[in-house]
Design a protein around this motif. Structure first.
Motif, PDB file in Angstrom:
ATOM      1  N   GLY A 612     -58.888  71.298  68.859  1.00  0.00           N
ATOM      2  CA  GLY A 612     -60.216  71.402  69.531  1.00  0.00           C
ATOM      3  C   GLY A 612     -60.773  72.329  69.821  1.00  0.00           C
ATOM      4  O   GLY A 612     -61.378  72.799  70.757  1.00  0.00           O
ATOM      5  N   LEU A 613     -60.341  73.535  69.010  1.00  0.00           N
ATOM      6  CA  LEU A 613     -60.787  74.920  69.122  1.00  0.00           C
ATOM      7  C   LEU A 613     -62.447  74.893  68.740  1.00  0.00           C
ATOM      8  O   LEU A 613     -62.770  74.864  67.556  1.00  0.00           O
ATOM      9  CB  LEU A 613     -59.875  75.940  68.264  1.00  0.00           C
ATOM     10  CG  LEU A 613     -60.298  77.301  68.402  1.00  0.00           C
ATOM     11  CD1 LEU A 613     -59.727  77.782  69.829  1.00  0.00           C
ATOM     12  CD2 LEU A 613     -59.428  78.197  67.541  1.00  0.00           C
ATOM     13  N   SER A 614     -63.292  75.473  69.513  1.00  0.00           N
ATOM     14  CA  SER A 614     -64.587  75.405  69.150  1.00  0.00           C
ATOM     15  C   SER A 614     -64.991  76.523  68.705  1.00  0.00           C
ATOM     16  O   SER A 614     -65.836  76.848  68.043  1.00  0.00           O
ATOM     17  CB  SER A 614     -65.610  75.062  70.489  1.00  0.00           C
ATOM     18  OG  SER A 614     -64.928  75.669  71.743  1.00  0.00           O
ATOM     19  N   SER A 615     -64.307  77.919  68.996  1.00  0.00           N
ATOM     20  CA  SER A 615     -64.621  79.203  68.483  1.00  0.00           C
ATOM     21  C   SER A 615     -63.807  79.513  67.430  1.00  0.00           C
ATOM     22  O   SER A 615     -62.777  78.589  66.978  1.00  0.00           O
ATOM     23  CB  SER A 615     -64.648  80.013  69.492  1.00  0.00           C
ATOM     24  OG  SER A 615     -63.255  80.182  70.217  1.00  0.00           O
ATOM     25  N   THR A 616     -63.778  80.492  66.780  1.00  0.00           N
ATOM     26  CA  THR A 616     -62.793  80.975  65.685  1.00  0.00           C
ATOM     27  C   THR A 616     -61.420  81.207  66.084  1.00  0.00           C
ATOM     28  O   THR A 616     -60.396  80.828  65.523  1.00  0.00           O
ATOM     29  CB  THR A 616     -63.338  82.345  65.085  1.00  0.00           C
ATOM     30  OG1 THR A 616     -64.683  82.221  64.709  1.00  0.00           O
ATOM     31  CG2 THR A 616     -62.453  82.979  64.055  1.00  0.00           C
ATOM     32  N   SER A 617     -61.398  81.910  67.526  1.00  0.00           N
ATOM     33  CA  SER A 617     -60.079  81.997  67.972  1.00  0.00           C
ATOM     34  C   SER A 617     -60.201  82.340  69.494  1.00  0.00           C
ATOM     35  O   SER A 617     -61.107  82.524  69.910  1.00  0.00           O
ATOM     36  CB  SER A 617     -59.308  82.997  67.347  1.00  0.00           C
ATOM     37  OG  SER A 617     -59.767  84.364  67.766  1.00  0.00           O
ATOM     38  N   ASN A 618     -59.162  81.851  70.241  1.00  0.00           N
ATOM     39  CA  ASN A 618     -59.214  82.238  71.706  1.00  0.00           C
ATOM     40  C   ASN A 618     -57.739  82.589  72.210  1.00  0.00           C
ATOM     41  O   ASN A 618     -56.825  82.758  71.363  1.00  0.00           O
ATOM     42  CB  ASN A 618     -59.792  81.298  72.602  1.00  0.00           C
ATOM     43  CG  ASN A 618     -58.734  79.946  72.607  1.00  0.00           C
ATOM     44  OD1 ASN A 618     -57.758  79.917  72.216  1.00  0.00           O
ATOM     45  ND2 ASN A 618     -59.587  78.733  72.907  1.00  0.00           N
ATOM     46  N   ASN A 619     -57.695  83.264  73.405  1.00  0.00           N
ATOM     47  CA  ASN A 619     -56.471  83.716  73.941  1.00  0.00           C
ATOM     48  C   ASN A 619     -55.497  82.563  74.557  1.00  0.00           C
ATOM     49  O   ASN A 619     -54.509  82.813  75.188  1.00  0.00           O
ATOM     50  CB  ASN A 619     -56.476  84.623  74.888  1.00  0.00           C
ATOM     51  CG  ASN A 619     -56.976  85.886  74.397  1.00  0.00           C
ATOM     52  OD1 ASN A 619     -56.151  86.445  73.529  1.00  0.00           O
ATOM     53  ND2 ASN A 619     -58.086  86.357  74.952  1.00  0.00           N
ATOM     54  N   GLU A 620     -55.588  81.213  73.969  1.00  0.00           N
ATOM     55  CA  GLU A 620     -54.756  80.107  74.356  1.00  0.00           C
ATOM     56  C   GLU A 620     -54.189  79.538  72.943  1.00  0.00           C
ATOM     57  O   GLU A 620     -52.977  79.606  72.982  1.00  0.00           O
ATOM     58  CB  GLU A 620     -55.430  78.990  74.912  1.00  0.00           C
ATOM     59  CG  GLU A 620     -56.229  79.248  76.690  1.00  0.00           C
ATOM     60  CD  GLU A 620     -56.888  77.940  77.222  1.00  0.00           C
ATOM     61  OE1 GLU A 620     -56.465  77.635  78.302  1.00  0.00           O
ATOM     62  OE2 GLU A 620     -57.627  77.469  76.257  1.00  0.00           O
TER      63      GLU A 620
END
Length: 725
Positions: A612-620
């Motif tokens: 369910g990642l909406s952006s390219t990447s995140n810190n989770e």
């Protein structure tokens, strides 16, 4: 005949690839393929089954079966909702199941990573205790205290020191490790490991003060011990689609993976035949090297990690290296670098900031710079970490974690007292970009408002900004962790607390990753549950203290291993070896890939949709779930290099349109060029547009990609200029 054989092989490979592509896609859409009535019947059956099951604290295997069934029910209800017209009742049911699962999954996962981790409590506390007394400048508080203790063995056990027959293990940092200093240290104890400006030495406690008097010595402290990031054929193999890669013919053959951990059971039947080397770098309290099997049950962790690697890459060779301190880790990595293709470690240090400054981080970067990809677990500390600046509105010198609350509260039950399970916490800080720091102290206050453990080291530079408390509670009740500061001005240092034993009343998920996840180009792995790809509540988040994003990707946990038997293996410790195994498969296919290329490939092919990642990447989640099949599937595009010559000649007018088009048509028909998903010919033909000819010229000169060139070919096919049946 040889040409026909090649064509047949290509055709079979393409058919196999299409079959595996279909399997890969079907896994994501199992519930969606069912009809409305099929879903309703299946849901009714699962709801009936659930009536005869329940979630019970402490019953890991029973709870695992219960949670799996509930997740399947949730997926089917979501699929049913898609086939109905905004059914309010189903929406309510879904929300209820989601909330129940969230709470049950969290309880199950925390029991899986470490049964003793204690739930947080919330209690406001004004600290009335006096501030602790400062330790000598060249000694860490615990070393200063053990020298004075009437019962050093009891004290050592209480604060987490290694101790036997009047001796303890320390790390001495020096200005310069010259022969004179080394000889002086040898007079006081047994030198076990030396690295850069650090020496690990087993020494009588009555000699600690004499070591402090050596001019060249900066400081003496106990060694920093790593924390294993997880306790307890893996289901994760299918979750990361490694089984489809096995079907493609890759199994890690010829690749050697070095596994670093506290201990291993090399007789474990799952890994025994894969082990080509095992070596201990870990010292016991007699000054000799400890057996690979380690102490108690700690070998289960490293063994389970090795098992998962061989599940994902069944034909790898394993080299197992055990260590127990940061200098032993450095020794092991130095030894491993020329002997392995990949290194992986499912452990980390909570005792250092992730700012790229530690010896541990430097050692990992040495491996990466030596062309060895290094896979690390992110850590299980998302709810066992706090970060903030010093606040003291009443001016009493104790930090306020919230208005009117000067302590992080820890609940100690009678069971905890009888079990002897300690309260442990670490404090570190920095005032970046300055190398100077303010001087803080750390204390544990008991239910009677007395300080029962403290750390009051002398600090002025960032490298010394560390305090540790560890205490085995003797009475039940509410204990409180407090931070003190004696300065007159408001300090700007950023403070961090980690606890390996307790969930914190006030916690900060951001920047909860541990050393050495701050190593440049290391591959850092967070944890998701293998059945529904939900992020584990404990999975540590980035960024690092120096601002680098982490994790790189996430991978499954909660999987079955032979080492842990019926208890599922939870934690980022279980996630990281899945990725190490994937890299082994990747290196078998392409042995020349560099660590940077491997990391980029993992990022570019991660499954962001499943988490369910909406952006390219995140810190989770990093870039998403590691997916082995996506790494191997690629575009499937095959164009022989010599065709570039033809394209170049055509763009220059040395070959006419008909000759070039008929040549391309022949090669597509006979599968000399393979273009997956090629459209059918539906146009009436005509002339070749100039842009297609220009594309061919640019492609021949390396100015555009293969995929860009193929767009022109696809246009010619679709418009009927090239006829493909």
């Amino acid at each position: 005949a040889e040409e026909k054989k090649k064509i047949d092989e290509k055709r079979k490979a393409e058919e196999k690839k299409k079959e595996l592509d279909q399997k890969h896609q079907e896994r994501k859409e199992t519930e969606k393929k069912k009809s409305k009535s099929e879903l309703e019947n299946s849901i009714k059956q699962k709801e009936t089954e659930l009536k005869f099951k329940k979630f019970e604290k402490g019953k890991l295997k029973q709870n695992e079966d219960y949670i799996k069934l509930k997740i399947k029910l949730l997926k089917e209800k979501r699929a049913l909702l898609d086939k109905t017209t905004n059914n309010t009742e189903i929406k309510k049911e879904i929300k209820k199941i989601e909330q129940e699962l969230k709470e049950e999954r969290k309880k199950q996962a925390y029991e899986g990573i470490k049964n003793e981790i204690k739930e947080k409590i919330q209690k406001q506390e004004k600290i009335k205790a006096q501030k602790p007394i400062k330790a000598p400048p060249k000694e860490e508080t615990r070393l200063a205290e053990i020298k004075k203790s009437a019962d050093p063995e009891k004290y050592a056990k209480s604060v987490g020191l290694n101790y036997k027959d009047g001796k303890t293990r320390i790390v001495v940092s020096v200005d310069e490790l010259d022969p004179i200093t080394l000889n002086k240290l040898k007079e006081f104890g047994k030198i076990e490991v030396k690295k850069d400006k650090f020496v690990q030495i087993l020494v009588p406690i009555d000699k600690i003060e004499e070591i402090s008097q050596i001019t060249n010595v900066q400081k003496s402290r106990p060694p920093s011990l790593p924390i294993q990031h997880g306790i307890i054929i893996s289901e994760g193999v299918e979750s990361v689609s490694a089984d489809l890669v096995h079907d493609s013919g890759f199994s890690g053959n010829g690749i050697t993976v070095g596994v670093l951990d506290l201990a291993f059971d090399k007789e474990n039947t799952e890994i025994k035949s894969k082990i080509v080397e095992s070596k201990s770098f870990r010292y016991n309290m007699d000054g000799g090297l400890m057996s690979l099997i380690g102490l108690g049950s700690e070998n289960l962790h490293g063994t389970a990690v090795a098992e998962i690697i061989t599940d994902v890459a069944p034909n790898v060779d394993l080299k197992l290296y055990s260590f127990g301190t940061e200098l032993e880790f450095a020794d092991a990595v130095d030894y491993a670098i020329p002997r392995v293709d990949i290194l992986t470690m499912s452990a980390g240090w909570l005792t250092y900031p992730t700012d790229g400054s530690t010896l541990i981080t430097e050692v990992v970067e040495d491996a990466v710079n030596s062309n060895i990809p290094f896979v690390l677990s992110a850590g299980n500390n998302a709810e066992m970490h706090w970060q903030g600046t010093f606040q003291d509105s009443d001016g009493n010198g104790w930090h306020e974690f919230a208005s009117g609350d000067e302590g992080i509260s820890i609940s100690v039950t009678a069971d905890r007292v009888s079990s002897g399970f300690p309260i442990t916490a670490y404090l570190m800080w920095a005032d970046l970009p300055s190398n100077n720091v303010n001087d803080f102290d750390f204390a544990l206050i008991d239910p009677y408002e007395e300080i029962v453990a403290h750390s009051s080291n002398a600090q002025s530079l960032k490298k010394d900004a560390f305090e540790l408390i560890s205490y085995v509670p003797e009475v039940e009740g509410a204990y409180h962790i407090g931070i003190t500061y004696a300065g007159s001005s408001t300090p700007s240092d950023l403070l961090e607390i980690f606890s390996p034993t307790d969930m914190l009343e006030y916690h900060t998920k951001s920047s909860s990753v541990t050393v050495p996840t701050d190593a440049d180009n290391a591959i850092v792995v967070g944890a998701i549950y293998h059945l529904d790809d939900s992020l584990e509540a404990f999975s540590a988040n980035g960024p690092t203290n120096e601002g680098n994003n982490a994790p790189t990707v996430v991978a499954p946990d909660g999987v079955t291993t032979n080492a842990y038997g019926t208890n599922p293996f939870y934690g980022t410790s279980a996630a990281a070896p899945h990725v190490a195994g994937i890299i082994a498969l990747l290196l078998e296919q392409n042995p020349t890939m560099t660590p940077t290329e491997i990391r980029t490939t993992l990022e570019n092919n991660a499954d962001s949709e499943s988490v369910g990642l909406s952006s390219t990447s995140n810190n989770e989640f990093g870039f998403g779930k590691a997916d082995a099949f996506s790494l191997f599937a690629g575009s499937g595009l095959e164009i022989p290099d010599w065709i570039k010559n033809n394209a170049d000649w055509w763009s220059q007018g040395l070959i006419d349109d008909d000759s070039f088009v008929s040549g391309i048509q022949y090669m597509i028909t006979n599968e000399i060029i393979i273009i997956p998903g090629l459209p059918e010919s539906s146009g009436s033909g005509g002339g070749v547009p100039d842009w297609v000819r220009n594309n061919a010229g640019w492609w021949a000169q390396g100015l555009i990609t293969d995929e860009d060139f193929i767009k022109g070919i696809e246009f010619l096919v679709k418009s009927g200029i090239i006829k493909v049946s």
